[in-house]
Design a protein around this motif. Structure first.
Motif, PDB file in Angstrom:
ATOM      1  N   UNK A 264     -13.549 110.771 -36.931  1.00 34.06           N
ATOM      2  CA  UNK A 264     -13.883 110.234 -35.606  1.00 34.06           C
ATOM      3  C   UNK A 264     -15.312 109.706 -35.497  1.00 34.06           C
ATOM      4  N   UNK A 265     -16.104 109.853 -36.574  1.00 31.09           N
ATOM      5  CA  UNK A 265     -17.492 109.381 -36.525  1.00 31.09           C
ATOM      6  C   UNK A 265     -17.754 108.457 -37.712  1.00 31.09           C
ATOM      7  N   UNK A 266     -19.008 108.305 -38.086  1.00 30.89           N
ATOM      8  CA  UNK A 266     -19.351 107.545 -39.279  1.00 30.89           C
ATOM      9  C   UNK A 266     -19.476 108.493 -40.463  1.00 30.89           C
ATOM     10  N   UNK A 267     -18.806 108.181 -41.555  1.00 33.66           N
ATOM     11  CA  UNK A 267     -18.852 109.032 -42.745  1.00 33.66           C
ATOM     12  C   UNK A 267     -20.286 109.276 -43.191  1.00 33.66           C
ATOM     13  N   UNK A 268     -21.114 108.241 -43.114  1.00 28.79           N
ATOM     14  CA  UNK A 268     -22.489 108.361 -43.606  1.00 28.79           C
ATOM     15  C   UNK A 268     -23.361 109.270 -42.730  1.00 28.79           C
ATOM     16  N   UNK A 269     -22.875 109.642 -41.545  1.00 26.08           N
ATOM     17  CA  UNK A 269     -23.643 110.562 -40.701  1.00 26.08           C
ATOM     18  C   UNK A 269     -23.808 111.931 -41.347  1.00 26.08           C
ATOM     19  N   UNK A 270     -22.940 112.240 -42.283  1.00 25.15           N
ATOM     20  CA  UNK A 270     -22.932 113.566 -42.883  1.00 25.15           C
ATOM     21  C   UNK A 270     -23.727 113.630 -44.183  1.00 25.15           C
ATOM     22  N   UNK A 271     -24.418 112.544 -44.507  1.00 24.19           N
ATOM     23  CA  UNK A 271     -25.146 112.456 -45.765  1.00 24.19           C
ATOM     24  C   UNK A 271     -26.523 111.845 -45.543  1.00 24.19           C
ATOM     25  N   UNK A 272     -27.440 112.193 -46.433  1.00 24.04           N
ATOM     26  CA  UNK A 272     -28.696 111.463 -46.550  1.00 24.04           C
ATOM     27  C   UNK A 272     -28.464 110.402 -47.616  1.00 24.04           C
ATOM     28  N   UNK A 273     -28.781 109.154 -47.300  1.00 21.77           N
ATOM     29  CA  UNK A 273     -28.475 108.037 -48.181  1.00 21.77           C
ATOM     30  C   UNK A 273     -29.723 107.607 -48.939  1.00 21.77           C
ATOM     31  N   UNK A 274     -29.620 107.629 -50.268  1.00 20.70           N
ATOM     32  CA  UNK A 274     -30.703 107.141 -51.117  1.00 20.70           C
ATOM     33  C   UNK A 274     -30.254 105.843 -51.793  1.00 20.70           C
ATOM     34  N   UNK A 275     -31.063 105.339 -52.683  1.00 23.77           N
ATOM     35  CA  UNK A 275     -30.757 104.050 -53.316  1.00 23.77           C
ATOM     36  C   UNK A 275     -29.482 104.110 -54.147  1.00 23.77           C
ATOM     37  N   UNK A 276     -29.351 105.140 -54.958  1.00 26.70           N
ATOM     38  CA  UNK A 276     -28.230 105.207 -55.901  1.00 26.70           C
ATOM     39  C   UNK A 276     -27.293 106.388 -55.677  1.00 26.70           C
ATOM     40  N   UNK A 277     -27.603 107.223 -54.676  1.00 27.82           N
ATOM     41  CA  UNK A 277     -26.759 108.402 -54.466  1.00 27.82           C
ATOM     42  C   UNK A 277     -26.753 108.797 -52.997  1.00 27.82           C
ATOM     43  N   UNK A 278     -25.787 109.625 -52.661  1.00 31.20           N
ATOM     44  CA  UNK A 278     -25.730 110.214 -51.321  1.00 31.20           C
ATOM     45  C   UNK A 278     -25.852 111.725 -51.472  1.00 31.20           C
ATOM     46  N   UNK A 279     -26.444 112.368 -50.466  1.00 37.24           N
ATOM     47  CA  UNK A 279     -26.679 113.814 -50.514  1.00 37.24           C
ATOM     48  C   UNK A 279     -26.064 114.476 -49.285  1.00 37.24           C
ATOM     49  N   UNK A 280     -25.202 115.448 -49.529  1.00 35.51           N
ATOM     50  CA  UNK A 280     -24.576 116.181 -48.431  1.00 35.51           C
ATOM     51  C   UNK A 280     -25.646 116.885 -47.611  1.00 35.51           C
ATOM     52  N   UNK A 281     -25.578 116.769 -46.297  1.00 30.00           N
ATOM     53  CA  UNK A 281     -26.551 117.448 -45.430  1.00 30.00           C
ATOM     54  C   UNK A 281     -26.413 118.962 -45.576  1.00 30.00           C
ATOM     55  N   UNK A 282     -27.536 119.645 -45.509  1.00 27.44           N
ATOM     56  CA  UNK A 282     -27.584 121.078 -45.793  1.00 27.44           C
ATOM     57  C   UNK A 282     -26.691 121.911 -44.878  1.00 27.44           C
ATOM     58  N   UNK A 283     -26.448 121.445 -43.671  1.00 24.16           N
ATOM     59  CA  UNK A 283     -25.662 122.252 -42.730  1.00 24.16           C
ATOM     60  C   UNK A 283     -24.252 122.529 -43.256  1.00 24.16           C
ATOM     61  N   UNK A 284     -23.736 121.663 -44.126  1.00 20.23           N
ATOM     62  CA  UNK A 284     -22.385 121.869 -44.649  1.00 20.23           C
ATOM     63  C   UNK A 284     -22.360 122.847 -45.816  1.00 20.23           C
ATOM     64  N   UNK A 285     -23.497 123.103 -46.407  1.00 16.04           N
ATOM     65  CA  UNK A 285     -23.566 124.057 -47.508  1.00 16.04           C
ATOM     66  C   UNK A 285     -23.498 125.501 -47.017  1.00 16.04           C
ATOM     67  N   UNK A 286     -23.920 125.721 -45.786  1.00 15.23           N
ATOM     68  CA  UNK A 286     -24.019 127.082 -45.269  1.00 15.23           C
ATOM     69  C   UNK A 286     -22.671 127.788 -45.174  1.00 15.23           C
ATOM     70  N   UNK A 287     -21.597 127.029 -45.028  1.00 13.68           N
ATOM     71  CA  UNK A 287     -20.281 127.625 -44.834  1.00 13.68           C
ATOM     72  C   UNK A 287     -19.393 127.522 -46.077  1.00 13.68           C
ATOM     73  N   UNK A 288     -19.991 127.114 -47.204  1.00 12.85           N
ATOM     74  CA  UNK A 288     -19.218 126.990 -48.442  1.00 12.85           C
ATOM     75  C   UNK A 288     -19.859 127.857 -49.518  1.00 12.85           C
ATOM     76  N   UNK A 289     -19.041 128.678 -50.161  1.00 12.87           N
ATOM     77  CA  UNK A 289     -19.491 129.507 -51.271  1.00 12.87           C
ATOM     78  C   UNK A 289     -18.844 128.971 -52.546  1.00 12.87           C
TER      79      UNK A 289
END
Length: 369
Positions: A264-289
């Motif tokens: 329902x939103x923009x996929x890229x809202x959930x990532x930090x975008x760099x030149x050659x890669x995307x990085x998952x925002x830290x908030x999503x790491x907190x609930x995944x082991x």
């Protein structure tokens, strides 16, 4: 300045020490050689990228896995290729004979691998195993199975590559988006009445499936009460998943999958975008082991409300599939959901002893009470 990294960076202290060495030599061009590492942490990756943006760092690697990982993220590096172990070249007229793969010898080889290295492939489908052994044999210019068998059991590097050949790590964000749509609209909303939800992503590869789940749960307002356990037999893809760094080269396909999954939103809202890669925002790491785990050997974890094991069991023989389905039955709450791959049915594996159809089209089942 030249820095040599002798082995895997297995602890935060080792990672911090490497970063300290890099910072101590600020102002110099730094050459870093990774001799045995197959994966490095996100902090090291991003430090190298920043240095290379200023033409201050050259990287040399001896492991093909790390070389491929660096390239996918836009890191320029040199692959130091080892000379052929057998010191021989491939003859174009040489062929691997199928006669060399006698079932008893392959079984014995797999048992020896388990005894020496602790990884159990004895109940994998033999046609799949033999196909991947052939791939490794070609890599080392070997046509005789017995010769390769002895090499794999005596040389850690050869076995490591064979292990990677055995491990299938094909994945995408929101792979099979119609399945994620159904999970979002039906399964997860059905679980919303729980005060705490536990989900198990089996064979999570480099983490794109559990991160996709976390994004859906965030949009549903459920992420705060969910714990996702993400496991894989391959320790290197688990470290990739923890890093949460992915090539930007697939971004268009990722966005399309997300939209087709009902995002329902923009996929890229959930990532930090760099030149050659995307990085998952830290908030999503907190609930995944994320952790290494073999569903074959260790089996049951906690009581889950949802288990996803997609396109994993197709590599198991029938008795092992039955065993794994029993593990899942014992790992689920009453009425919990199991999601398998679209080509993985339960009927041939006595699965209906433990589960009932919830949506046959998407291979989603519920645990029998």
């Amino acid at each position: 300045m030249h820095i040599s990294v002798m082995g895997e960076l297995d602890s935060k202290a080792e990672t911090d020490r490497l970063l300290e060495c890099i910072n101590e030599n600020r102002g110099y061009e730094i050459h870093i050689t990774f001799l045995d590492a197959n994966i490095v942490t996100r902090e090291i990756v991003e430090k190298i990228i920043k240095l290379q943006e200023r033409n201050k760092c050259k990287v040399f690697v001896l492991k093909a896995y790390l070389y491929s990982y660096f390239l996918s993220l836009g890191i320029k590096c040199f692959f130091v290729k080892k000379k052929s172990i057998l010191n021989k070249d491939w003859e174009s007229n040489e062929k691997i004979s199928c006669e060399t793969f006698e079932p008893e010898k392959v079984e014995e080889f797999l048992r020896d691998i388990y005894d020496k290295y602790g990884f159990d492939f004895t109940e994998y489908r033999k046609d799949s195993i033999i196909r991947r052994i052939k791939i490794s044999m070609l890599r080392y210019c070997i046509t005789c199975f017995e010769e390769f068998r002895e090499l794999a059991l005596s040389d850690q590097d050869v076995f490591e590559q064979l292990f990677l050949d055995f491990s299938i790590n094909t994945t995408n964000f929101f792979r099979d988006p119609e399945v994620f749509t159904f999970l979002k609209d039906r399964v997860l909303l059905c679980l919303d009445s729980y005060s705490h939800i536990k989900i198990w992503s089996v064979g999570c590869s480099n983490g794109k499936e559990p991160y996709s789940l976390a994004i859906i749960l965030k949009e549903l307002g459920m992420l705060h009460k969910v714990q996702i356990y993400a496991t894989d037999i391959n320790p290197y893809v688990i470290e990739e998943a923890k890093n949460g760094l992915y090539s930007i080269g697939t971004i268009d396909a990722d966005i399309a999958n997300y939209k087709n999954a009902g995002g329902s939103k923009n996929f890229t809202d959930y990532f930090d975008i760099a030149k050659n890669y995307i990085k998952v925002k830290d908030e999503f790491k907190e609930n995944i082991l994320f952790f290494q785990h073999s569903v074959i050997e260790k089996g049951i974890l906690n009581e889950f409300q949802l288990i996803l094991c997609r396109n994993v069991m197709i590599y198991f023989d029938i008795p092992l599939q039955r065993k794994v389905l029993r593990h899942f039955y014992n790992s689920l709450d009453a009425g919990g959901f199991l999601v398998t791959g679209k080509s993985e049915g339960l009927l041939l594996n006595d699965g209906y002893e433990y589960f009932v159809d919830y949506n046959e089209r998407y291979s989603i089942y519920r645990r029998k009470n």
